[in-house]
Design a protein around this motif. Structure first.
Motif, PDB file in Angstrom:
ATOM      1  N   SER A  38       0.796  -1.204  -0.061  1.00 30.40           N
ATOM      2  CA  SER A  38      -0.139  -0.117   0.136  1.00 30.40           C
ATOM      3  C   SER A  38       0.779   1.325   0.067  1.00 30.40           C
ATOM      4  N   THR A  39       1.920   1.195   0.446  1.00 34.89           N
ATOM      5  CA  THR A  39       3.141   2.333   0.626  1.00 34.89           C
ATOM      6  C   THR A  39       3.220   3.207  -0.543  1.00 34.89           C
ATOM      7  N   HIS A 138      10.570  -6.867   7.703  1.00 35.90           N
ATOM      8  CA  HIS A 138      10.779  -7.383   6.322  1.00 35.90           C
ATOM      9  C   HIS A 138      10.982  -6.443   5.257  1.00 35.90           C
ATOM     10  N   PHE A 141       9.895  -9.755   0.383  1.00 41.64           N
ATOM     11  CA  PHE A 141       9.279 -10.852   1.344  1.00 41.64           C
ATOM     12  C   PHE A 141      10.073 -11.663   2.285  1.00 41.64           C
ATOM     13  N   LYS A 202       4.650   1.718  11.262  1.00 38.42           N
ATOM     14  CA  LYS A 202       5.984   1.478  10.698  1.00 38.42           C
ATOM     15  C   LYS A 202       7.227   2.016  11.859  1.00 38.42           C
TER      16      LYS A 202
HETATM   17  O1  LIG Z   1       3.193  -1.075   2.106  1.00 36.22           O
HETATM   18  P1  LIG Z   1       2.661  -1.938   2.791  1.00 36.22           P
HETATM   19  O2  LIG Z   1       1.508  -2.690   2.295  1.00 36.22           O
HETATM   20  O3  LIG Z   1       2.567  -1.420   4.395  1.00 36.22           O
HETATM   21  O4  LIG Z   1       3.638  -3.268   2.904  1.00 36.22           O
HETATM   22  C1  LIG Z   1       5.019  -3.431   3.197  1.00 36.22           C
HETATM   23  C2  LIG Z   1       5.893  -4.187   2.865  1.00 36.22           C
HETATM   24  O5  LIG Z   1       5.195  -5.657   2.788  1.00 36.22           O
HETATM   25  C3  LIG Z   1       4.788  -5.889   1.472  1.00 36.22           C
HETATM   26  O6  LIG Z   1       3.801  -5.566   1.046  1.00 36.22           O
HETATM   27  C4  LIG Z   1       4.874  -7.495   1.621  1.00 36.22           C
HETATM   28  O7  LIG Z   1       4.255  -7.792   2.559  1.00 36.22           O
HETATM   29  C5  LIG Z   1       6.150  -5.475   0.780  1.00 36.22           C
HETATM   30  O8  LIG Z   1       6.008  -5.622  -0.663  1.00 36.22           O
HETATM   31  C6  LIG Z   1       6.113  -4.157   1.092  1.00 36.22           C
HETATM   32  O9  LIG Z   1       7.227  -3.393   0.908  1.00 36.22           O
END
Ligand SMILES: O=P(O)(O)OC[C@H]1O[C@](O)(CO)[C@@H](O)[C@@H]1O
Length: 241
Positions: A38-39, A138, A141, A202
């Motif tokens: 989503s970021t 992470h 993945f 985060k």
């Molecule tokens: O941006 P989001 O949705 O918080 O996800 C963070 C990370 O997790 C992932 O979607 C994988 O779970 C990565 O591709 C991404 O960088």
């Protein structure tokens, strides 16, 4: 690591789009490492707008994605193939043959990870790698416990990741439990890295990545080994620094 603190998600998206735009227009040939999640969603929209407004030719641009769920066909609405097409590739004149994403539907996954590593080598390496970060630290993945010397591989997703990503599926049972992901060592090969993060969810991961000791428990700490990493995050995501 270079830290760039911005106000909020909108400013993070704008700044990230500008950085990638600059890289594209100032290169004769460029390989972009792309992330999903989503970021970067808003960033892709802004970037597509900038490229189109300025009629930027993209025939010199190559893209390689970090990861893909195992078991999802490329037209599955939650596959990262579909995400990239829907959010970016369908909106810009990038030659489809210049874009690469692991094939999560491959019947021989061992052959697929080898093919992907070979492709990364043949393409000449990533010039600018975009990264998000999971709440558990992470990157791509590569879940906690991943070896720092890992190349592209098949991973078992952590319980927390499955729960975090369940919001994109109808039920948690539909979330794939495995993925193909570039490894941590593969990511370190990039010439420069731009990691983006937004929101207080985060904050612990950003703090651990920057101030924690290098440890497989927090995969993003591997980035401490790279000499050209920019962390572009909003106030909330930098709230624990
Ligand atoms: O941006 P989001 O949705 O918080 O996800 C963070 C990370 O997790 C992932 O979607 C994988 O779970 C990565 O591709 C991404 O960088």
């Amino acid at each position: 690591m270079k830290l760039e603190r911005v106000e909020d998600y909108n400013e993070m998206s704008q700044k990230a789009a500008e950085a990638i735009y600059d890289k594209i227009v100032n290169s004769d040939r460029v390989v972009l490492g792309l992330a999903t999640g989503s970021t970067p969603e808003k960033m892709y929209g802004i970037l597509a707008g900038m490229l189109n407004e300025n009629s930027v030719d993209l025939s010199h641009v190559y893209t390689v994605n970090l990861d893909e769920y195992v078991g999802l066909a490329s037209d599955h609405p939650q596959s990262y193939h579909h995400y990239m097409k829907n959010i970016f590739f369908d909106h810009v004149p990038i030659p489809p043959e210049n874009t690469f994403i692991p094939d999560g539907a491959a019947t021989d996954l061992d052959a697929e990870v080898k093919r992907y590593d070979r492709m990364l080598e043949e393409i000449g390496g990533v010039d600018l790698q975009l990264l998000g970060i999971g709440r558990n630290g992470h990157i791509a993945f590569n879940e906690p416990g991943t070896a720092f010397d890992s190349r592209t591989h098949v991973v078992d997703l952590a319980e927390t990741t499955i729960k975090d990503n369940a919001r994109f599926f109808n039920t948690i049972e539909e979330v794939p439990t495995r993925a193909i992901s570039m490894g941590l060592d593969t990511i370190l090969d990039a010439k420069s890295i731009l990691l983006i993060a937004s929101g207080e969810g985060k904050a612990a991961a950003i703090d651990g990545m920057i101030n924690g000791v290098e440890s497989a428990d927090m995969p993003a700490t591997v980035l401490q080994r790279h000499d050209d990493v920019t962390v572009l995050a909003d106030k909330a995501a930098m709230g624990k620094l």
